[in-house]
Design a protein around this motif. Structure first.
Motif, PDB file in Angstrom:
ATOM      1  N   GLU A 166     -12.148   1.774  -0.960  1.00  0.00           N
ATOM      2  CA  GLU A 166     -11.755   1.255   0.352  1.00  0.00           C
ATOM      3  C   GLU A 166     -10.668   0.180   0.209  1.00  0.00           C
ATOM      4  O   GLU A 166     -10.708  -0.856   0.854  1.00  0.00           O
ATOM      5  CB  GLU A 166     -12.980   0.678   1.072  1.00  0.00           C
ATOM      6  N   TYR A 167      -9.676   0.455  -0.620  1.00  0.00           N
ATOM      7  CA  TYR A 167      -8.667  -0.554  -0.957  1.00  0.00           C
ATOM      8  C   TYR A 167      -7.895  -1.065   0.250  1.00  0.00           C
ATOM      9  O   TYR A 167      -7.415  -2.193   0.254  1.00  0.00           O
ATOM     10  CB  TYR A 167      -7.708  -0.038  -2.028  1.00  0.00           C
ATOM     11  N   ARG A 168      -7.784  -0.297   1.306  1.00  0.00           N
ATOM     12  CA  ARG A 168      -7.008  -0.730   2.473  1.00  0.00           C
ATOM     13  C   ARG A 168      -7.706  -1.819   3.288  1.00  0.00           C
ATOM     14  O   ARG A 168      -7.131  -2.348   4.229  1.00  0.00           O
ATOM     15  CB  ARG A 168      -6.685   0.469   3.365  1.00  0.00           C
ATOM     16  N   GLU A 169      -8.930  -2.161   2.926  1.00  0.00           N
ATOM     17  CA  GLU A 169      -9.685  -3.184   3.648  1.00  0.00           C
ATOM     18  C   GLU A 169      -9.192  -4.602   3.378  1.00  0.00           C
ATOM     19  O   GLU A 169      -9.487  -5.512   4.143  1.00  0.00           O
ATOM     20  CB  GLU A 169     -11.172  -3.087   3.299  1.00  0.00           C
ATOM     21  N   PHE A 207       0.827  -1.206   0.000  1.00  0.00           N
ATOM     22  CA  PHE A 207       0.000   0.000   0.000  1.00  0.00           C
ATOM     23  C   PHE A 207       0.867   1.263   0.000  1.00  0.00           C
ATOM     24  O   PHE A 207       0.527   2.253  -0.644  1.00  0.00           O
ATOM     25  CB  PHE A 207      -0.922   0.034   1.219  1.00  0.00           C
ATOM     26  N   ALA A 208       1.985   1.242   0.715  1.00  0.00           N
ATOM     27  CA  ALA A 208       2.848   2.420   0.816  1.00  0.00           C
ATOM     28  C   ALA A 208       3.572   2.730  -0.494  1.00  0.00           C
ATOM     29  O   ALA A 208       4.085   3.834  -0.659  1.00  0.00           O
ATOM     30  CB  ALA A 208       3.869   2.223   1.937  1.00  0.00           C
ATOM     31  N   GLU A 209       3.624   1.775  -1.414  1.00  0.00           N
ATOM     32  CA  GLU A 209       4.367   1.939  -2.662  1.00  0.00           C
ATOM     33  C   GLU A 209       3.474   2.125  -3.883  1.00  0.00           C
ATOM     34  O   GLU A 209       3.947   2.085  -5.017  1.00  0.00           O
ATOM     35  CB  GLU A 209       5.249   0.705  -2.900  1.00  0.00           C
ATOM     36  N   LEU A 210       2.178   2.321  -3.681  1.00  0.00           N
ATOM     37  CA  LEU A 210       1.242   2.423  -4.801  1.00  0.00           C
ATOM     38  C   LEU A 210       1.552   3.615  -5.699  1.00  0.00           C
ATOM     39  O   LEU A 210       1.703   4.738  -5.222  1.00  0.00           O
ATOM     40  CB  LEU A 210      -0.190   2.578  -4.289  1.00  0.00           C
ATOM     41  N   SER A 211       1.622   3.363  -6.987  1.00  0.00           N
ATOM     42  CA  SER A 211       1.751   4.454  -7.954  1.00  0.00           C
ATOM     43  C   SER A 211       0.355   5.046  -8.152  1.00  0.00           C
ATOM     44  O   SER A 211      -0.656   4.375  -7.913  1.00  0.00           O
ATOM     45  CB  SER A 211       2.280   3.923  -9.285  1.00  0.00           C
ATOM     46  N   PRO A 212       0.277   6.274  -8.594  1.00  0.00           N
ATOM     47  CA  PRO A 212      -1.043   6.874  -8.837  1.00  0.00           C
ATOM     48  C   PRO A 212      -1.879   6.061  -9.832  1.00  0.00           C
ATOM     49  O   PRO A 212      -3.087   5.892  -9.633  1.00  0.00           O
ATOM     50  CB  PRO A 212      -0.711   8.264  -9.393  1.00  0.00           C
ATOM     51  N   SER A 213      -1.256   5.528 -10.879  1.00  0.00           N
ATOM     52  CA  SER A 213      -2.031   4.784 -11.879  1.00  0.00           C
ATOM     53  C   SER A 213      -2.562   3.468 -11.302  1.00  0.00           C
ATOM     54  O   SER A 213      -3.690   3.075 -11.610  1.00  0.00           O
ATOM     55  CB  SER A 213      -1.194   4.525 -13.127  1.00  0.00           C
ATOM     56  N   LEU A 214      -1.780   2.808 -10.459  1.00  0.00           N
ATOM     57  CA  LEU A 214      -2.260   1.569  -9.841  1.00  0.00           C
ATOM     58  C   LEU A 214      -3.337   1.892  -8.815  1.00  0.00           C
ATOM     59  O   LEU A 214      -4.360   1.209  -8.745  1.00  0.00           O
ATOM     60  CB  LEU A 214      -1.091   0.812  -9.197  1.00  0.00           C
ATOM     61  N   ARG A 215      -3.157   2.927  -8.043  1.00  0.00           N
ATOM     62  CA  ARG A 215      -4.133   3.337  -7.027  1.00  0.00           C
ATOM     63  C   ARG A 215      -5.498   3.629  -7.666  1.00  0.00           C
ATOM     64  O   ARG A 215      -6.535   3.290  -7.126  1.00  0.00           O
ATOM     65  CB  ARG A 215      -3.593   4.569  -6.289  1.00  0.00           C
ATOM     66  N   GLU A 216      -5.495   4.217  -8.852  1.00  0.00           N
ATOM     67  CA  GLU A 216      -6.750   4.541  -9.557  1.00  0.00           C
ATOM     68  C   GLU A 216      -7.538   3.292  -9.929  1.00  0.00           C
ATOM     69  O   GLU A 216      -8.763   3.363 -10.078  1.00  0.00           O
ATOM     70  CB  GLU A 216      -6.452   5.342 -10.815  1.00  0.00           C
ATOM     71  N   ARG A 217      -6.868   2.172 -10.081  1.00  0.00           N
ATOM     72  CA  ARG A 217      -7.554   0.932 -10.471  1.00  0.00           C
ATOM     73  C   ARG A 217      -8.195   0.220  -9.284  1.00  0.00           C
ATOM     74  O   ARG A 217      -9.014  -0.681  -9.470  1.00  0.00           O
ATOM     75  CB  ARG A 217      -6.577  -0.015 -11.171  1.00  0.00           C
ATOM     76  N   LEU A 218      -7.818   0.606  -8.076  1.00  0.00           N
ATOM     77  CA  LEU A 218      -8.315  -0.070  -6.879  1.00  0.00           C
ATOM     78  C   LEU A 218      -9.632   0.533  -6.412  1.00  0.00           C
ATOM     79  O   LEU A 218      -9.925   1.695  -6.695  1.00  0.00           O
ATOM     80  CB  LEU A 218      -7.277   0.032  -5.758  1.00  0.00           C
ATOM     81  N   PRO A 219     -10.424  -0.251  -5.668  1.00  0.00           N
ATOM     82  CA  PRO A 219     -11.678   0.296  -5.122  1.00  0.00           C
ATOM     83  C   PRO A 219     -11.372   1.372  -4.072  1.00  0.00           C
ATOM     84  O   PRO A 219     -10.273   1.402  -3.509  1.00  0.00           O
ATOM     85  CB  PRO A 219     -12.357  -0.929  -4.498  1.00  0.00           C
TER      86      PRO A 219
END
Length: 113
Positions: free
Chosen positions: A46-49, A32-44
């Protein structure tokens, strides 16, 4: 694109589980700490759940992400998961199991080497 397992890298149990999958298969790991913006955009939102497996075509979350990640390893024959998915109630059971482990990962992590 290699499947990418996105996981809680602040959790020792999660980190060890992700490393285990990567050691036995072709899965890229991203905490989670290394997420790129483009990868983060693909996640729901509440991705930290829970964990997520991101492929070119889809994002699988929680129990399904671990199932799909294990299918990328040499540990379990991938077609076996197709059989599991045909069993009535399997998705609910898979998610129930994932939640039980996730909610008790501190205790479970202390029990594992």
């Amino acid at each position: 694109m290699e499947p990418t397992l996105v996981y809680d890298d602040d959790c020792g149990f999660c980190t060890r589980a992700a490393a285990f999958v990567a050691r036995h298969g072709t899965v890229e790991l991203v905490g989670f700490a290394e997420l790129s913006p483009s990868l983060r955009e693909r996640l729901p939102p509440e991705y930290r759940e829970c964990a997520h497996l991101v492929t070119e075509d889809a994002v699988y979350s929680c129990g399904e992400s671990i199932e799909r990640a294990l299918a990328e390893t040499e540990l379990v024959p991938a077609p076996l998961f197709g059989v599991f998915r045909s069993v009535p109630g399997y998705p609910s059971l898979r998610e129930w199991g994932y939640r039980r482990i996730a909610n008790n990962r501190g205790t479970i992590g202390r029990l594992l080497p």
